[in-house]
Write an enzyme that holds these catalytic residues in place. Sequence first.
Site, PDB file in Angstrom:
ATOM      1  N   ASP A   1       0.807  -1.224   0.000  1.00  0.00           N
ATOM      2  CA  ASP A   1       0.000   0.000   0.000  1.00  0.00           C
ATOM      3  C   ASP A   1       0.841   1.275   0.000  1.00  0.00           C
ATOM      4  O   ASP A   1       0.440   2.304   0.540  1.00  0.00           O
ATOM      5  CB  ASP A   1      -0.969   0.018   1.208  1.00  0.00           C
TER       6      ASP A   1
ATOM      7  N   GLY B   1      -4.623  -4.097  -3.851  1.00  0.00           N
ATOM      8  CA  GLY B   1      -5.599  -3.041  -4.133  1.00  0.00           C
ATOM      9  C   GLY B   1      -4.786  -1.819  -4.510  1.00  0.00           C
ATOM     10  O   GLY B   1      -4.146  -1.209  -3.660  1.00  0.00           O
ATOM     11  N   HIS B   2      -4.720  -1.511  -5.794  1.00  0.00           N
ATOM     12  CA  HIS B   2      -3.888  -0.402  -6.279  1.00  0.00           C
ATOM     13  C   HIS B   2      -4.790   0.753  -6.700  1.00  0.00           C
ATOM     14  O   HIS B   2      -5.578   0.625  -7.635  1.00  0.00           O
ATOM     15  CB  HIS B   2      -3.008  -0.873  -7.448  1.00  0.00           C
TER      16      HIS B   2
ATOM     17  N   GLN C   1       1.946  -5.966  -3.265  1.00  0.00           N
ATOM     18  CA  GLN C   1       2.415  -6.073  -1.884  1.00  0.00           C
ATOM     19  C   GLN C   1       3.719  -5.266  -1.712  1.00  0.00           C
ATOM     20  O   GLN C   1       3.911  -4.299  -2.422  1.00  0.00           O
ATOM     21  CB  GLN C   1       2.594  -7.544  -1.457  1.00  0.00           C
TER      22      GLN C   1
ATOM     23  N   LYS D   1       1.795   2.176  -5.159  1.00  0.00           N
ATOM     24  CA  LYS D   1       2.326   1.649  -6.427  1.00  0.00           C
ATOM     25  C   LYS D   1       1.418   1.969  -7.615  1.00  0.00           C
ATOM     26  O   LYS D   1       1.887   2.393  -8.668  1.00  0.00           O
ATOM     27  CB  LYS D   1       2.501   0.112  -6.305  1.00  0.00           C
TER      28      LYS D   1
HETATM   29  P1  GDP Z   1      -0.779   0.436  -3.560  1.00  0.00           P
HETATM   30  O1  GDP Z   1      -1.395  -0.835  -3.108  1.00  0.00           O
HETATM   31  O2  GDP Z   1       0.699   0.472  -3.334  1.00  0.00           O
HETATM   32  O3  GDP Z   1      -1.125   0.809  -4.977  1.00  0.00           O
HETATM   33  O4  GDP Z   1      -1.386   1.578  -2.625  1.00  0.00           O
HETATM   34  P2  GDP Z   1      -2.938   1.715  -2.174  1.00  0.00           P
HETATM   35  O5  GDP Z   1      -3.718   2.211  -3.327  1.00  0.00           O
HETATM   36  O6  GDP Z   1      -3.412   0.492  -1.498  1.00  0.00           O
HETATM   37  O7  GDP Z   1      -2.795   2.797  -1.035  1.00  0.00           O
HETATM   38  C1  GDP Z   1      -2.276   4.065  -1.269  1.00  0.00           C
HETATM   39  C2  GDP Z   1      -3.350   5.095  -0.877  1.00  0.00           C
HETATM   40  O8  GDP Z   1      -2.765   6.346  -0.746  1.00  0.00           O
HETATM   41  C3  GDP Z   1      -4.438   5.247  -1.923  1.00  0.00           C
HETATM   42  O9  GDP Z   1      -5.640   5.571  -1.286  1.00  0.00           O
HETATM   43  C4  GDP Z   1      -3.931   6.424  -2.753  1.00  0.00           C
HETATM   44  O10 GDP Z   1      -4.992   7.144  -3.390  1.00  0.00           O
HETATM   45  C5  GDP Z   1      -3.293   7.263  -1.706  1.00  0.00           C
HETATM   46  N1  GDP Z   1      -2.131   8.053  -2.140  1.00  0.00           N
HETATM   47  C6  GDP Z   1      -1.173   7.742  -3.041  1.00  0.00           C
HETATM   48  N2  GDP Z   1      -0.210   8.685  -3.066  1.00  0.00           N
HETATM   49  C7  GDP Z   1      -0.566   9.629  -2.158  1.00  0.00           C
HETATM   50  C8  GDP Z   1       0.027  10.826  -1.702  1.00  0.00           C
HETATM   51  O11 GDP Z   1       1.112  11.242  -2.114  1.00  0.00           O
HETATM   52  N3  GDP Z   1      -0.643  11.517  -0.735  1.00  0.00           N
HETATM   53  C9  GDP Z   1      -1.831  11.105  -0.224  1.00  0.00           C
HETATM   54  N4  GDP Z   1      -2.407  11.835   0.720  1.00  0.00           N
HETATM   55  N5  GDP Z   1      -2.416   9.967  -0.631  1.00  0.00           N
HETATM   56  C10 GDP Z   1      -1.791   9.245  -1.573  1.00  0.00           C
HETATM   57  P1  IMO Z   2      -0.953  -4.085  -2.268  1.00  0.00           P
HETATM   58  O1  IMO Z   2      -0.500  -4.637  -3.597  1.00  0.00           O
HETATM   59  C1  IMO Z   2      -0.949  -4.578   2.077  1.00  0.00           C
HETATM   60  C2  IMO Z   2      -1.008  -8.698   3.600  1.00  0.00           C
HETATM   61  C3  IMO Z   2      -2.254  -9.167   4.323  1.00  0.00           C
HETATM   62  C4  IMO Z   2      -1.644 -10.167   5.284  1.00  0.00           C
HETATM   63  C5  IMO Z   2      -0.533 -10.814   4.441  1.00  0.00           C
HETATM   64  C6  IMO Z   2      -0.938 -12.119   3.784  1.00  0.00           C
HETATM   65  O2  IMO Z   2      -2.248  -3.359  -2.342  1.00  0.00           O
HETATM   66  O3  IMO Z   2       0.146  -3.315  -1.616  1.00  0.00           O
HETATM   67  P2  IMO Z   2      -2.496 -12.737   1.725  1.00  0.00           P
HETATM   68  O4  IMO Z   2      -3.951 -12.483   1.485  1.00  0.00           O
HETATM   69  O5  IMO Z   2      -1.584 -12.174   0.702  1.00  0.00           O
HETATM   70  O6  IMO Z   2      -2.205 -14.179   1.986  1.00  0.00           O
HETATM   71  O7  IMO Z   2      -2.180 -11.976   3.116  1.00  0.00           O
HETATM   72  O8  IMO Z   2      -0.217  -9.868   3.445  1.00  0.00           O
HETATM   73  N1  IMO Z   2      -1.256  -8.149   2.243  1.00  0.00           N
HETATM   74  C7  IMO Z   2      -1.190  -6.855   1.931  1.00  0.00           C
HETATM   75  N2  IMO Z   2      -0.979  -5.763   2.718  1.00  0.00           N
HETATM   76  N3  IMO Z   2      -1.082  -4.434   0.748  1.00  0.00           N
HETATM   77  C8  IMO Z   2      -1.264  -5.501  -0.055  1.00  0.00           C
HETATM   78  O9  IMO Z   2      -1.271  -5.415  -1.404  1.00  0.00           O
HETATM   79  C9  IMO Z   2      -1.366  -6.785   0.538  1.00  0.00           C
HETATM   80  N4  IMO Z   2      -1.565  -8.026   0.059  1.00  0.00           N
HETATM   81  C10 IMO Z   2      -1.480  -8.846   1.108  1.00  0.00           C
HETATM   82  O10 IMO Z   2      -2.884  -8.113   5.000  1.00  0.00           O
HETATM   83  O11 IMO Z   2      -1.018  -9.489   6.346  1.00  0.00           O
HETATM   84 MG    MG Z   3      -2.919  -1.527  -1.842  1.00  0.00          MG
END
Ligand code: GDP
Ligand code: IMO
Ligand code: MG
Length: 427
Positions: A14, A41-42, A228, A17
Amino acid sequence: MSKVDVLLGLQWGDEGKGKVVDVLTPRYDMVARFQGGPNAGHTLEFDHKKFVLRSIPSGVFQGGKTNLIGNGVVLDPVLFRDEAQSLEESGVDLKHRLLISKKAHLILPTHRLLDAANELAKGDKKVGTTGKGIGPTYTDKVSRNGLRVGDILSPDFPAKFETIKKRHFAQLKGLNYSIETQAPDYAEKEQEWLESLEYLKEYQLVNGEAKVNDALSHNKLVLAEGAQGSLLDIDYGSYPFVTSSNTVAAGACIGLGVSPRNIGRVFGIFKAYCTRVGAGPFPTELFDATGDKICEVGREFGSVTGRKRRCGWVDLVALKYTTMLNGVTDLIMMKSDVLDGFEEIKVCVAYEVDGKETTEMPFELSDEVKPVYKSFKGWQQDMTSCTSEAEFSTEFREYLKFIEEYLGIPIYIVSVGPDRAQTIIRK
Ligand code: GDP
Ligand code: IMO
Ligand code: MG
């Protein structure tokens, strides 16, 4: 011959990416996911619209680029259909743009039940998985019992499916998991799953490794998108509180069929602080009002499960370790704006283990590992409207410089908000 650049998370996922892949996509011809599945979840935001992608690469919104789901990914056809249909409804021409490797493994409905059963059996030692069947699917892959996307085209498919299902039922029984009482809707789920395969067949199911290498030999530029983060890697993460795939850069070679000789830049993404969702050690986790504030301002709730993410200060010992594992060439710092209102910002520069300071990642991140912090004066500046690094305050520059010097790698991009436009690419 061109090379594959890799973009991956350096913390526990998270990091942001999805947002950066979307920002960088215009430079590339192909974007490819190499591991993970719908546990990811991207999130992407642009033009006041927000999308959360789970199995589909984050390059689908930028013109006619090719996107590939590589063989290292595990695919749930029901979740894929939901995700793809909603993108199609918003006007993305997915069927022409998306290729799916025939060697990617399928997540079966029983894999999800096994994920739940394994977690229940672990009791208070549970991993806190996303419940998407990730671990059991990779387990079947490695034990040579899996079903692959390409198998759905074979006349033997129904028989293979029945064999695996039977084995899974026996495993569930062994785990004292009752399908009748704990998953009473199983028959419906199975029906839905089988139906979703027909939708999957409407896509271009391909030899992914041939597509990627063919692109490289024609000097096309490929970006590999990780899911991840490195601290969730099956080999190098905080085992057993990890995911079941290799999230590090080497995973891109395996998950796409690319030689290590053909890896170019490695973009390593981290948040200006740190989060973790699910169980497992987290040395810099904050249990106080500061942690709550980071969570609230950063809106740190899982994009897949909605779970509250645990929050803490950035951990440079861990980042030193993950930048080493990945051979990171460029750092990308996300969510700097979330720390705008803090008077003091801390950075973990060492661990104290058994009364001794170390900067080496220990075998286990037990409760005995205590962070040693260096404090910085907060920048107290609204970063969200910054459009160039010339606007950075002295305090923020000091923060960046310290991290760059500690890790010995330049910070190439600073993200100051969730929108595509809130991205500063540095000289
Ligand atoms: P990913 O899994 O690495 O793609 O990241 P996620 O989407 O799960 O989580 C990143 C969260 O931070 C999302 O809700 C994005 O919209 C938000 N986000 C990304 N970059 C920034 C930033 O520079 N500032 C803020 N405030 N939010 C951001
Ligand atoms: P993105 O790509 C954050 C964590 C789960 C759990 C562990 C194992 O959005 O960054 P799994 O379902 O993969 O067997 O769970 O990994 N986990 C993540 N945490 N971002 C993710 O993906 C994750 N995908 C799995 O919360 O601790
Ligand atoms: Mg994510």
